[in-house]
Design a protein around this motif. Structure first.
Motif, PDB file in Angstrom:
ATOM      1  N   HIS A  29      14.116  70.098  26.764  1.00  0.00           N
ATOM      2  CA  HIS A  29      14.154  71.554  26.556  1.00  0.00           C
ATOM      3  C   HIS A  29      14.205  71.899  25.068  1.00  0.00           C
ATOM      4  O   HIS A  29      13.553  72.852  24.635  1.00  0.00           O
ATOM      5  CB  HIS A  29      15.312  72.197  27.317  1.00  0.00           C
ATOM      6  N   HIS A  32      10.707  71.333  23.728  1.00  0.00           N
ATOM      7  CA  HIS A  32       9.823  72.409  24.181  1.00  0.00           C
ATOM      8  C   HIS A  32      10.024  73.669  23.345  1.00  0.00           C
ATOM      9  O   HIS A  32       9.064  74.295  22.890  1.00  0.00           O
ATOM     10  CB  HIS A  32      10.085  72.688  25.664  1.00  0.00           C
ATOM     11  N   GLU A  33      11.265  74.036  23.124  1.00  0.00           N
ATOM     12  CA  GLU A  33      11.564  75.239  22.346  1.00  0.00           C
ATOM     13  C   GLU A  33      11.123  75.076  20.891  1.00  0.00           C
ATOM     14  O   GLU A  33      10.565  76.014  20.300  1.00  0.00           O
ATOM     15  CB  GLU A  33      13.064  75.567  22.431  1.00  0.00           C
ATOM     16  N   TRP A 125      10.426  64.971  30.381  1.00  0.00           N
ATOM     17  CA  TRP A 125       9.777  66.284  30.229  1.00  0.00           C
ATOM     18  C   TRP A 125       9.325  66.789  31.594  1.00  0.00           C
ATOM     19  O   TRP A 125       9.611  67.915  31.990  1.00  0.00           O
ATOM     20  CB  TRP A 125       8.595  66.141  29.275  1.00  0.00           C
ATOM     21  N   GLU A 128      12.083  67.722  34.055  1.00  0.00           N
ATOM     22  CA  GLU A 128      12.731  68.998  33.735  1.00  0.00           C
ATOM     23  C   GLU A 128      11.867  70.186  34.137  1.00  0.00           C
ATOM     24  O   GLU A 128      12.255  71.337  33.938  1.00  0.00           O
ATOM     25  CB  GLU A 128      13.059  69.072  32.241  1.00  0.00           C
ATOM     26  N   LEU A 130       9.009  71.098  32.824  1.00  0.00           N
ATOM     27  CA  LEU A 130       8.336  71.718  31.691  1.00  0.00           C
ATOM     28  C   LEU A 130       6.825  71.602  31.861  1.00  0.00           C
ATOM     29  O   LEU A 130       6.339  70.790  32.645  1.00  0.00           O
ATOM     30  CB  LEU A 130       8.826  71.077  30.390  1.00  0.00           C
TER      31      LEU A 130
END
Length: 137
Positions: A29, A32-33, A125, A128, A130
């Motif tokens: 996360h 990703h952010e 990834w 999660e 995403l």
């Protein structure tokens, strides 16, 4: 990175522990952010068969492991356009988060002091939930 003189070389687990202690790894996360906000470049080093099987992270730059240092060295003649300087924050992604640790350590040796890797790699990834897109064939 072998053991001290007179002692056997360290095993891979000890080597991973040693290189990982040199930087802070990040989770899916956070990666990703950071990529979404333009604060990091995601670099997928998985080989083609894994990318074809499992898909791609949208926006990640694909550079296979054997070309990584040449493509990301900001001073290198074979660098990608994204290799803009030694302050570049690179998040290296392999399949499960092992090869990426060694790759991030190698990037540190090139002066990319903000390089890190994704804990658990692509599999974390995906687990999660995403974004993943199919690899184009």
């Amino acid at each position: 990175m072998s053991g001290t003189p007179g002692q056997p070389p360290s095993g891979i687990d000890e080597l991973l522990e040693r290189v990982r202690s040199g930087y802070r790894r990040i989770g899916a996360h956070e990666a990703h952010e950071a990529a979404r906000t333009g604060q990091a470049l995601l670099v997928d080093i998985r080989y083609a068969a894994l990318r074809e099987r499992d898909g791609l992270i949208p926006g990640a730059l694909v550079i296979e492991r054997n070309e990584l240092e040449w493509r990301l060295d900001p001073q290198g003649s074979h660098r990608v356009p994204e290799a803009t300087g030694h302050d570049l924050r690179v998040v290296v992604i392999c399949n499960e988060g092992y090869a990426s640790s060694l790759a991030a350590a190698s990037l540190h040796q090139l002066g990319l002091h903000r390089a890190t890797d994704l804990v658990g790699g692509f599999q974390a990834w995906r687990a999660e939930g995403l974004p993943v897109e199919p690899a184009s064939r």
